[in-house]
Design an enzyme around this catalytic site. Structure first.
Site, PDB file in Angstrom:
ATOM      1  N   ASP A  34       0.835  -1.203   0.000  1.00 23.09           N
ATOM      2  CA  ASP A  34       0.000   0.000   0.000  1.00 23.09           C
ATOM      3  C   ASP A  34       0.871   1.255   0.000  1.00 23.09           C
ATOM      4  O   ASP A  34       0.554   2.255  -0.651  1.00 23.09           O
ATOM      5  CB  ASP A  34      -0.910   0.011   1.232  1.00 23.09           C
ATOM      6  CG  ASP A  34      -2.034  -0.996   1.118  1.00 23.09           C
ATOM      7  OD1 ASP A  34      -2.135  -1.643   0.058  1.00 23.09           O
ATOM      8  OD2 ASP A  34      -2.805  -1.136   2.085  1.00 23.09           O
ATOM      9  N   GLU A  36       3.888   1.679  -1.204  1.00 23.19           N
ATOM     10  CA  GLU A  36       4.480   1.902  -2.528  1.00 23.19           C
ATOM     11  C   GLU A  36       3.439   2.446  -3.503  1.00 23.19           C
ATOM     12  O   GLU A  36       3.731   3.337  -4.317  1.00 23.19           O
ATOM     13  CB  GLU A  36       5.076   0.592  -3.063  1.00 23.19           C
ATOM     14  CG  GLU A  36       6.306   0.110  -2.302  1.00 23.19           C
ATOM     15  CD  GLU A  36       6.692  -1.308  -2.648  1.00 23.19           C
ATOM     16  OE1 GLU A  36       7.877  -1.542  -2.919  1.00 23.19           O
ATOM     17  OE2 GLU A  36       5.809  -2.190  -2.644  1.00 23.19           O
ATOM     18  N   SER A  83     -13.355   8.288  -1.142  1.00 19.79           N
ATOM     19  CA  SER A  83     -12.125   7.925  -0.426  1.00 19.79           C
ATOM     20  C   SER A  83     -11.726   9.091   0.472  1.00 19.79           C
ATOM     21  O   SER A  83     -12.439  10.087   0.556  1.00 19.79           O
ATOM     22  CB  SER A  83     -11.011   7.601  -1.422  1.00 19.79           C
ATOM     23  OG  SER A  83     -10.776   8.723  -2.251  1.00 19.79           O
ATOM     24  N   LYS A 115      -7.695   2.996  11.046  1.00 16.58           N
ATOM     25  CA  LYS A 115      -8.061   2.775   9.635  1.00 16.58           C
ATOM     26  C   LYS A 115      -7.935   1.276   9.372  1.00 16.58           C
ATOM     27  O   LYS A 115      -6.846   0.761   9.134  1.00 16.58           O
ATOM     28  CB  LYS A 115      -7.155   3.574   8.706  1.00 16.58           C
ATOM     29  CG  LYS A 115      -7.593   3.504   7.247  1.00 16.58           C
ATOM     30  CD  LYS A 115      -6.728   4.399   6.374  1.00 16.58           C
ATOM     31  CE  LYS A 115      -7.206   4.350   4.937  1.00 16.58           C
ATOM     32  NZ  LYS A 115      -7.089   2.987   4.357  1.00 16.58           N
ATOM     33  N   GLU A 171     -16.320  -1.718   7.146  1.00 15.83           N
ATOM     34  CA  GLU A 171     -15.123  -2.359   6.604  1.00 15.83           C
ATOM     35  C   GLU A 171     -15.114  -3.820   7.040  1.00 15.83           C
ATOM     36  O   GLU A 171     -15.058  -4.133   8.236  1.00 15.83           O
ATOM     37  CB  GLU A 171     -13.869  -1.653   7.125  1.00 15.83           C
ATOM     38  CG  GLU A 171     -12.614  -1.963   6.350  1.00 15.83           C
ATOM     39  CD  GLU A 171     -12.477  -1.117   5.084  1.00 15.83           C
ATOM     40  OE1 GLU A 171     -11.488  -1.332   4.363  1.00 15.83           O
ATOM     41  OE2 GLU A 171     -13.337  -0.263   4.811  1.00 15.83           O
ATOM     42  N   LYS A 288     -11.265  12.834  11.878  1.00 14.14           N
ATOM     43  CA  LYS A 288     -12.493  13.416  11.344  1.00 14.14           C
ATOM     44  C   LYS A 288     -12.991  14.538  12.248  1.00 14.14           C
ATOM     45  O   LYS A 288     -12.851  14.462  13.476  1.00 14.14           O
ATOM     46  CB  LYS A 288     -13.614  12.354  11.265  1.00 14.14           C
ATOM     47  CG  LYS A 288     -13.288  11.124  10.471  1.00 14.14           C
ATOM     48  CD  LYS A 288     -14.416  10.110  10.605  1.00 14.14           C
ATOM     49  CE  LYS A 288     -14.115   8.818   9.880  1.00 14.14           C
ATOM     50  NZ  LYS A 288     -15.184   7.806  10.089  1.00 14.14           N
ATOM     51  N   CYS A 408      14.057 -36.254   2.163  1.00 21.74           N
ATOM     52  CA  CYS A 408      13.382 -35.627   3.291  1.00 21.74           C
ATOM     53  C   CYS A 408      14.347 -35.477   4.471  1.00 21.74           C
ATOM     54  O   CYS A 408      15.001 -36.462   4.859  1.00 21.74           O
ATOM     55  CB  CYS A 408      12.173 -36.463   3.703  1.00 21.74           C
ATOM     56  SG  CYS A 408      11.355 -35.868   5.204  1.00 21.74           S
ATOM     57  N   CYS A 426       7.628 -34.969   0.523  1.00 16.59           N
ATOM     58  CA  CYS A 426       8.176 -36.244   0.986  1.00 16.59           C
ATOM     59  C   CYS A 426       7.195 -37.337   0.598  1.00 16.59           C
ATOM     60  O   CYS A 426       5.989 -37.203   0.804  1.00 16.59           O
ATOM     61  CB  CYS A 426       8.366 -36.201   2.503  1.00 16.59           C
ATOM     62  SG  CYS A 426       8.768 -37.803   3.233  1.00 16.59           S
TER      63      CYS A 426
END
Length: 666
Positions: A34, A36, A83, A115, A171, A288, A408, A426
């Protein structure tokens, strides 16, 4: 930057952002974090401001979210689902607060909330009853996911007051504990793990089969009244949350009031410091204006309100040394590499291990033993290696490329990798590591539910040679159990009682407990209902298995492969000899619906869809999750949605609950 360079970069950023939005919103498989994504968006916004001649109304900076998937019926929102404006620093936060204070010219009270990192949804109620639910989509049009929202326990189906009309926004998220459980299951099966709880929640909520959604144990926080008719007048955000809570909604978990900017920033930092202790994932805090009349004065710009901002947290990453790459062997034989790290403090805990998923993952990131690596927690939960730091490699030291072992590490038997799969396995059914993992799954809550047998006890029983396979659990004596560390007289008796009680768990739980690859709880239930005895299931071929709803070729072949093993068939025969019930607990009241397949949609009067499904199967009918030409009837209630439309298109008879009762009576 000259105009030509700016134009090219703006076009490049728009394409990049649109690509990553589709990966995030439609495919639920993001390729970047998020943080980036937000950085790319911020760069685009800056360039569009500096070069307004290249601005565009359909730029990702001017639009919200993703698009509604073609898989679901489209829903136009009653109120646009916009948004928030993002801020990334204390300076940007204070600038937002200063603008609000200046425009309102007086004392302003703000609320600060977590959030939640999930999937934003809209819930609509008529006369106190849930009638429709939808995803945000592009903010104007979303996806009708009513059926999937109905199976989430925290979504109230009936409100405590008979309000004529109410639309709220919330959400949907996946609790971290559930995220860990599901990823452990997927890793055991050799399937790709979810990247984080948000992707897991989105993928679970947008399933075409509501039974899959129900099995994922999603939850929701409601945080806003979108529209209401015939409801009391609300004056502030905090008052609205209290009222929503009284109606039966699960609301934002933290909502404190502040007037001072420093106090607001301290609360935001506090959320970030404590986020590892929450059972839900957050990616920031929302600030808010509390008073609704003051919100009216501030208004909105573009797709975002001027009275709110989202403070986004950067993902915490640390550099440490990878000391060793080790291997874990799961119950299905999957070999999973993991990193042993120099201890590093990350997101509230000391991390010493990190998942490496598979050989391809290691090669793609060029991770080598002895490397310095960048570590973070996926969804703030699972430590993972982001990348290696080859520039930190020291001259003269050998950093060999990793390869999966060909035998294994626990039993020395051959390891194989099927074409098209990332997992190595295995092949030895009697591998000690596989036995422990298989037994842990067998006794787990969703399987045979043997309380008191945890991982440590199971490992001790195998280590002492008292249990070597599933049936051995039912031959244990009190004296044997008391040789296990921390098992005393009373606890041994309780364990024996729990073991005895598990014998009557029934076929569905037994099928799931066997740990057949690709067979989850819902598939196990469907198999039990269809075949009724374990013998019938063992003798079924792939074509017969594929006739069961929602079972495809891969799952069918996995089941056939499991029961073709003499080792597995002998274990089941022993379980039956020891008194384990291998039949389905299905109470049939008749066979008036024999040979008929039903699909259920909409809100039924006086009966839930689950109850209707049990009602149908108890009278010999079958229930499917999707409409096809093979569907005999569509049982439809209010707001039938896309299934109703598809049934009409295919000419499938549509019936009511009264019609169903009449069919059974006849």
């Amino acid at each position: 930057m000259d105009k030509t360079t700016a134009k090219n970069r703006i076009e490049e950023l728009r394409k990049l952002l649109e690509y990553h939005r589709n990966k995030y919103y439609l495919e639920d498989s993001p390729e970047i974090s998020d943080f980036e994504f937000d950085a790319l968006m911020r760069e685009l916004e800056v360039l569009e401001t500096e070069f307004p001649e290249f601005d565009s109304a359909d730029s990702p900076s001017k639009t919200v979210g993703g698009k509604a998937s073609e898989k679901f019926e489209k829903v136009r929102h009653v109120v646009p689902m916009g948004s928030l404006t993002d801020v990334f620093s204390k300076e940007e936060l204070f600038a937002f607060l200063e603008r609000c204070n200046k425009e309102l010219d007086g004392k302003v009270e703000y609320v600060v909330e977590c959030k939640i990192d999930g999937l934003s949804v809209e819930l609509e109620y008529e006369n106190g009853k849930l009638v429709r639910g939808a995803t945000r989509g592009d903010g104007i049009v979303g996806e009708n996911i009513t059926e999937n929202l109905f199976v989430i326990d925290d979504v109230p189906k009936t409100l405590s007051e008979n309000i004529p009309y109410l639309c709220v926004r919330g959400e949907v998220y996946m609790p971290k504990t559930e995220f860990l459980r599901i990823n452990a299951e997927r890793e055991e099966k050799g399937e790709n793990c979810f990247a984080n709880p948000r992707n897991a929640a989105a993928g679970s909520l947008r399933q075409l089969d509501a039974r899959i959604t129900a099995s994922r144990k999603l939850s929701i926080f409601v945080f806003n009244v979108q529209k209401a008719e015939g409801m009391k007048t609300l004056l502030s955000h905090r008052e609205s949350l209290n009222y929503l809570s009284s109606l039966g909604f699960k609301v934002s978990p933290f909502c404190n009031s502040f007037t001072d900017a420093d106090d607001i920033y301290s609360e935001i930092l506090s959320f970030n410091e404590n986020r590892s202790s929450f059972d839900f994932d957050i990616d920031g805090a929302v600030v808010k204006v509390d008073d609704f009349s003051q919100r009216e004065v501030l208004g909105e710009i573009a797709n975002a309100p001027k009275w709110a901002a989202a403070y986004k947290y950067p993902p915490e990453e640390k550099v440490t040394r990878l000391l060793k790459i080790d291997i874990n062997v799961g119950r299905t034989g999957v070999l999973t590499p993991f990193a042993i790290l120099e201890p590093v403090h990350l997101a509230g805990t000391v991390v010493t291990k990190a998942t490496l998923h598979n050989e391809d993952f290691i090669r793609e990131r060029d991770v080598r033993q002895g490397d310095f690596v960048v570590v973070r927690k996926a969804g703030d939960i699972i430590p993972e290696i982001v990348r290696s730091c080859p520039e930190k490699r020291e001259n003269g030291l050998e950093y060999a490329e990793f390869s999966m072992p060909r035998v294994c590490p626990d039993c020395g038997e051959q390891v194989t990798r099927k074409a098209g799969e990332a997992a190595y396995r295995c092949t030895n059914e009697n591998c000690p590591a596989r036995i422990v993992r298989r037994l842990i799954h067998f006794v787990s809550r969703d399987a045979m539910n043997i309380e008191g047998l945890g991982e440590a006890q199971v490992a001790s029983l195998v280590g002492l040679g008292l249990v070597n396979d599933l049936p051995d659990i039912y031959t244990l004596t009190k004296e044997q159990l008391m040789t296990v560390d921390k098992v005393a007289d009373k606890s041994a008796e309780n364990l024996l009682a729990s073991i005895a009680g598990s014998k009557s768990a029934g076929l569905a739980r037994l099928i799931f407990a066997l740990g057949i690859r690709h067979v989850g709880k819902q598939t196990a239930i469907a198999l039990a209902e269809r075949f009724e005895t374990v013998e019938n299931l063992m003798d079924a071929d792939a074509d017969t298995l594929c006739s069961v709803d929602d079972i495809g070729k891969i799952v069918a072949e996995s089941i056939v492969s499991y029961f073709s093993s003499d080792y597995n068939r002998l274990a089941i025969a022993k379980l039956k000899e020891l008194g384990v019930d291998t039949t389905a607990h299905i109470e049939k009241k008749g066979s008036s619906l024999e040979g008929k397949t039903f699909v259920i949609t909409g809100t039924l009067s006086g009966m839930s869809r689950r109850e209707a499904g049990e009602y149908i199967t108890s009278h010999g009918g079958k229930v499917s999750s999707s409409v096809s030409k093979n569907t005999s009837f569509l049982l439809a209630g209010a707001d039938g949605g896309s299934k109703l439309q598809k049934a009409e298109k295919l000419g499938v008879p549509i019936i009511s609950l009264d019609d169903l009762n009449a069919m059974i009576a006849e």
